[in-house]
Design a protein around this motif. Structure first.
Motif, PDB file in Angstrom:
ATOM      1  N   TYR A  72       1.217  -1.092   0.119  1.00 41.22           N
ATOM      2  CA  TYR A  72       0.032   0.292   0.224  1.00 41.22           C
ATOM      3  C   TYR A  72       1.202   1.381  -0.055  1.00 41.22           C
ATOM      4  CZ  TYR A  72      -2.876   3.563   1.670  1.00 41.22           C
ATOM      5  OH  TYR A  72      -3.628   5.044   1.367  1.00 41.22           O
ATOM      6  N   ASP A 108      -0.589   2.129  -4.409  1.00 44.38           N
ATOM      7  CA  ASP A 108      -1.727   1.718  -4.218  1.00 44.38           C
ATOM      8  C   ASP A 108      -3.096   1.760  -5.315  1.00 44.38           C
ATOM      9  OD1 ASP A 108      -4.542   0.987  -2.552  1.00 44.38           O
ATOM     10  OD2 ASP A 108      -5.088   3.282  -2.546  1.00 44.38           O
ATOM     11  N   ASN A 160      -5.042  -4.205  -6.281  1.00 33.88           N
ATOM     12  CA  ASN A 160      -4.909  -4.506  -5.675  1.00 33.88           C
ATOM     13  C   ASN A 160      -5.308  -5.517  -4.823  1.00 33.88           C
ATOM     14  OD1 ASN A 160      -1.812  -3.591  -6.616  1.00 33.88           O
ATOM     15  ND2 ASN A 160      -1.732  -2.315  -4.990  1.00 33.88           N
ATOM     16  N   TYR A 173      -5.103  -6.569  -0.961  1.00 34.46           N
ATOM     17  CA  TYR A 173      -4.866  -6.713   0.465  1.00 34.46           C
ATOM     18  C   TYR A 173      -6.106  -7.449   1.230  1.00 34.46           C
ATOM     19  CZ  TYR A 173      -3.086  -2.431  -1.598  1.00 34.46           C
ATOM     20  OH  TYR A 173      -2.893  -1.014  -1.928  1.00 34.46           O
ATOM     21  N   VAL A 185      -2.780  -0.340   6.628  1.00 32.53           N
ATOM     22  CA  VAL A 185      -3.769  -0.200   5.971  1.00 32.53           C
ATOM     23  C   VAL A 185      -4.928   0.630   5.562  1.00 32.53           C
ATOM     24  CG1 VAL A 185      -5.476  -1.207   3.459  1.00 32.53           C
ATOM     25  CG2 VAL A 185      -2.617  -2.239   4.131  1.00 32.53           C
TER      26      VAL A 185
END
Ligand SMILES: [Mg+2]
Length: 189
Positions: free
Chosen positions: A33, A37, A41, A43, A168
């Motif tokens: 991140y 970002d 993505n 996460y 994040v």
């Protein structure tokens, strides 16, 4: 000198354009991140051990290259994933294992990759796998793998180190829906 995990992620992301990236829980996701970002993505905020499996599932169901940024401790929890990857071998999957021989996110306790070769296990599962530690070789291997239409496992040996980066800050539901929106055009019909 060995690279750090954040170096391995930064180098990979230099080559990523619109590919889909799934990232292991904890510091790997935080570092990703911090570096870059993007909606593509995903996460992970839970489900330790399932990064490779989620990446494989996405690769099998999408017409797009999928990269799973996996950790050694996480993969050791779910070694059977390598057997399934070897059996299914989608032509659009790269498993990018960052191996620091440690459970980095919980305080760098040693993992069994001190003596276990994840690259060797992947090869025994019939997967084209390579282990690398030098930056120059890593760049060449990433570039080749992104252009190749086959399953590839890259094990990057790094030293245990967590970059001091923020959590994040995105809400889990936001991560999920933003990601789903970004991948839906790649669905196999
Ligand atoms: Mg690790």
């Amino acid at each position: 000198m060995l690279l750090r995990r954040i170096d391995a992620i930064r180098i990979l992301m230099e080559y990523i354009r619109d590919e889909i990236v799934v990232c292991n829980i904890g510091f790997p996701s935080r570092e990703l991140y911090h570096i870059k970002d993007r909606p593509e993505n995903f996460y992970m905020l839970g489900s330790m051990g399932l990064c490779s499996s989620i990446g494989l599932g996405l690769a099998l169901s999408l017409n797009k290259k999928v990269i799973a940024i996996e950790g050694d401790g996480s993969l050791l929890m779910n070694l059977g994933a390598l057997s399934t990857i070897g059996y299914t071998q989608p032509n659009n999957f790269m498993l990018y294992i960052i191996d620091n021989s440690a459970y980095g996110s919980t305080g760098n306790q040693k993992t069994h990759t001190v003596n276990t070769s994840l690259c060797g296990i992947a090869r025994a599962c019939g997967i084209d796998a390579v282990e690398v530690s030098q930056e120059e070789n890593l760049r060449r291997i990433i570039e080749e793998a992104l252009n190749d239409n086959k399953t590839k496992v890259i094990v990057v040996k790094v030293e245990p180190y967590n970059e001091k980066v923020e959590n994040v800050p995105l809400h889990p539901m936001y991560i999920k829906f933003r990601f789903m929106e970004s991948i839906k055009r790649h669905r196999k019909s």
